[in-house]
Design a protein around this motif. Sequence first.
Motif, PDB file in Angstrom:
ATOM      1  N   TRP A   1      -9.453 -11.084  -3.702  1.00 26.16           N
ATOM      2  CA  TRP A   1      -8.093 -10.543  -3.595  1.00 26.16           C
ATOM      3  C   TRP A   1      -7.743 -10.206  -2.159  1.00 26.16           C
ATOM      4  O   TRP A   1      -8.508  -9.535  -1.455  1.00 26.16           O
ATOM      5  CB  TRP A   1      -7.960  -9.290  -4.464  1.00 26.16           C
ATOM      6  N   MET A   2      -6.571 -10.683  -1.731  1.00 30.37           N
ATOM      7  CA  MET A   2      -6.081 -10.368  -0.400  1.00 30.37           C
ATOM      8  C   MET A   2      -4.594 -10.060  -0.481  1.00 30.37           C
ATOM      9  O   MET A   2      -3.873 -10.614  -1.327  1.00 30.37           O
ATOM     10  CB  MET A   2      -6.329 -11.519   0.575  1.00 30.37           C
ATOM     11  N   VAL A   3      -4.138  -9.184   0.409  1.00 29.49           N
ATOM     12  CA  VAL A   3      -2.732  -8.781   0.423  1.00 29.49           C
ATOM     13  C   VAL A   3      -1.940  -9.752   1.280  1.00 29.49           C
ATOM     14  O   VAL A   3      -2.290 -10.002   2.433  1.00 29.49           O
ATOM     15  CB  VAL A   3      -2.575  -7.347   0.943  1.00 29.49           C
ATOM     16  N   SER A   4      -0.893 -10.301   0.666  1.00 30.18           N
ATOM     17  CA  SER A   4       0.037 -11.173   1.375  1.00 30.18           C
ATOM     18  C   SER A   4       1.207 -10.308   1.841  1.00 30.18           C
ATOM     19  O   SER A   4       2.021  -9.861   1.032  1.00 30.18           O
ATOM     20  CB  SER A   4       0.521 -12.292   0.446  1.00 30.18           C
ATOM     21  N   GLU A   5       1.265 -10.065   3.133  1.00 28.67           N
ATOM     22  CA  GLU A   5       2.315  -9.193   3.658  1.00 28.67           C
ATOM     23  C   GLU A   5       3.686  -9.861   3.481  1.00 28.67           C
ATOM     24  O   GLU A   5       3.789 -11.083   3.448  1.00 28.67           O
ATOM     25  CB  GLU A   5       2.064  -8.895   5.130  1.00 28.67           C
ATOM     26  N   PRO A   6       4.763  -9.068   3.363  1.00 28.51           N
ATOM     27  CA  PRO A   6       6.093  -9.656   3.185  1.00 28.51           C
ATOM     28  C   PRO A   6       6.435 -10.579   4.343  1.00 28.51           C
ATOM     29  O   PRO A   6       6.122 -10.292   5.502  1.00 28.51           O
ATOM     30  CB  PRO A   6       7.020  -8.443   3.120  1.00 28.51           C
ATOM     31  N   CYS A   7       7.071 -11.691   4.000  1.00 28.78           N
ATOM     32  CA  CYS A   7       7.409 -12.679   5.015  1.00 28.78           C
ATOM     33  C   CYS A   7       8.657 -13.406   4.556  1.00 28.78           C
ATOM     34  O   CYS A   7       8.674 -13.996   3.475  1.00 28.78           O
ATOM     35  CB  CYS A   7       6.253 -13.665   5.205  1.00 28.78           C
ATOM     36  N   GLY A   8       9.714 -13.343   5.350  1.00 27.97           N
ATOM     37  CA  GLY A   8      10.960 -13.966   4.932  1.00 27.97           C
ATOM     38  C   GLY A   8      11.474 -13.329   3.659  1.00 27.97           C
ATOM     39  O   GLY A   8      11.609 -12.108   3.571  1.00 27.97           O
ATOM     40  N   LYS A   9      11.697 -14.132   2.643  1.00 27.20           N
ATOM     41  CA  LYS A   9      12.202 -13.641   1.369  1.00 27.20           C
ATOM     42  C   LYS A   9      11.085 -13.291   0.391  1.00 27.20           C
ATOM     43  O   LYS A   9      11.354 -12.857  -0.731  1.00 27.20           O
ATOM     44  CB  LYS A   9      13.122 -14.691   0.738  1.00 27.20           C
ATOM     45  N   ALA A  10       9.842 -13.493   0.782  1.00 25.32           N
ATOM     46  CA  ALA A  10       8.707 -13.217  -0.097  1.00 25.32           C
ATOM     47  C   ALA A  10       8.288 -11.753   0.012  1.00 25.32           C
ATOM     48  O   ALA A  10       8.159 -11.226   1.115  1.00 25.32           O
ATOM     49  CB  ALA A  10       7.534 -14.116   0.251  1.00 25.32           C
ATOM     50  N   PRO A  11       8.051 -11.080  -1.125  1.00 24.02           N
ATOM     51  CA  PRO A  11       7.630  -9.679  -1.079  1.00 24.02           C
ATOM     52  C   PRO A  11       6.148  -9.552  -0.766  1.00 24.02           C
ATOM     53  O   PRO A  11       5.416 -10.545  -0.689  1.00 24.02           O
ATOM     54  CB  PRO A  11       7.920  -9.205  -2.513  1.00 24.02           C
ATOM     55  N   ARG A  12       5.693  -8.335  -0.557  1.00 25.63           N
ATOM     56  CA  ARG A  12       4.264  -8.072  -0.412  1.00 25.63           C
ATOM     57  C   ARG A  12       3.592  -8.253  -1.772  1.00 25.63           C
ATOM     58  O   ARG A  12       4.002  -7.661  -2.765  1.00 25.63           O
ATOM     59  CB  ARG A  12       4.018  -6.663   0.117  1.00 25.63           C
ATOM     60  N   LEU A  13       2.569  -9.091  -1.829  1.00 27.60           N
ATOM     61  CA  LEU A  13       1.869  -9.391  -3.070  1.00 27.60           C
ATOM     62  C   LEU A  13       0.367  -9.263  -2.847  1.00 27.60           C
ATOM     63  O   LEU A  13      -0.129  -9.440  -1.731  1.00 27.60           O
ATOM     64  CB  LEU A  13       2.172 -10.821  -3.542  1.00 27.60           C
ATOM     65  N   GLU A  14      -0.350  -8.990  -3.905  1.00 30.17           N
ATOM     66  CA  GLU A  14      -1.809  -9.072  -3.863  1.00 30.17           C
ATOM     67  C   GLU A  14      -2.203 -10.322  -4.638  1.00 30.17           C
ATOM     68  O   GLU A  14      -1.908 -10.441  -5.830  1.00 30.17           O
ATOM     69  CB  GLU A  14      -2.461  -7.821  -4.455  1.00 30.17           C
ATOM     70  N   LEU A  15      -2.854 -11.249  -3.963  1.00 28.06           N
ATOM     71  CA  LEU A  15      -3.088 -12.577  -4.515  1.00 28.06           C
ATOM     72  C   LEU A  15      -4.582 -12.895  -4.575  1.00 28.06           C
ATOM     73  O   LEU A  15      -5.363 -12.455  -3.728  1.00 28.06           O
ATOM     74  CB  LEU A  15      -2.368 -13.635  -3.679  1.00 28.06           C
ATOM     75  N   ASN A  16      -4.949 -13.690  -5.574  1.00 29.73           N
ATOM     76  CA  ASN A  16      -6.337 -14.099  -5.787  1.00 29.73           C
ATOM     77  C   ASN A  16      -6.540 -15.469  -5.150  1.00 29.73           C
ATOM     78  O   ASN A  16      -6.061 -16.478  -5.657  1.00 29.73           O
ATOM     79  CB  ASN A  16      -6.614 -14.148  -7.290  1.00 29.73           C
TER      80      ASN A  16
END
Length: 305
Positions: A52-67
């Motif tokens: 699991w890693m945190v995808s920081e918000p970028c453009g129109k994408a929110p902050r997500l925790e992704l596998n």
Amino acid sequence: MIDNPLLDITPSLAGAAHKFVRALTKHYPTRRLAPQFSGLVGAILPIPDPPWMVSEPCGKAPRLELNLSIPHQRKIFYFPTAWGNYWMNEPFPRFMQQELSPGGVFVDIGAHLGFFSFFAAGLLGREGAVGAFEPDPDTYESLSRSTRFQTGSSVTCVNVAVSDAKRTAQFYRAWKPASSSLVSEGTGPDDRYRDSVQVDCDLLDDCLAKLDLDLDRLQLIKCDVEGHEVEAVSGMTRTLEAAAYPPLWIEVRGPDGSRRAPNTYPEVKRLLSGLGYRPYFWREGQEVPVSDGDVRGREDVLFRH
């Protein structure tokens, strides 16, 4: 240490390597070649443990925790701008801005990783609420983890497939997870699916009765269930009545719209017409009545009471 035929590095270095790749790719604007690139990098770089890693918000994408061990989530980690552009430039987010106001409630059926749920949370503010329903256990885990990063209204995640009865059912997980469904291919090739899992199904009526959501403030329901829309609508009639018939945004299928679930639109229309709803296409702020024969393929249809 992490075993890999090409690399042998620690989990922390593996995570740093994936972050470095993301730094190079995160502003890439389209999905063209992004899945192939993600697959190649996934084959070369070891996955951190835990993945699991945190995808920081970028453009129109929110902050997500992704596998990162799941290819679909890994490609969104690498290419947040591309997927943010793909989903958030659709008509539905613009309709949400028109329809949702602070303090309201939004129900997201087929929430996936939460792009629309989290966008709604920001529009509804701290007094609002979102109910996000996602049956796939892997996708649900990311959705649930990601709620801790969101500002605005609370997002309650439910790991259930909205349907017309309480039961368990086989959920067919596609290589492109946004196409996963309770509906199999039936006859014909089934190469769109990577596997299937048992999931819990329940009526939206019964699910919302268990949640602390004020149906008097329900402003919008979105339903994207990949061919299962007739069953989903059948299980929400008490909710619609209790909420004074809020608008519904539903992806439906015409006769040319799906090999696995052709022509769901007529039955969805029949069910909702009996409750006083009428179908519209939403065209940049204009609601255009849908005539018989207009829905041929897959279409987003707004049903308004």
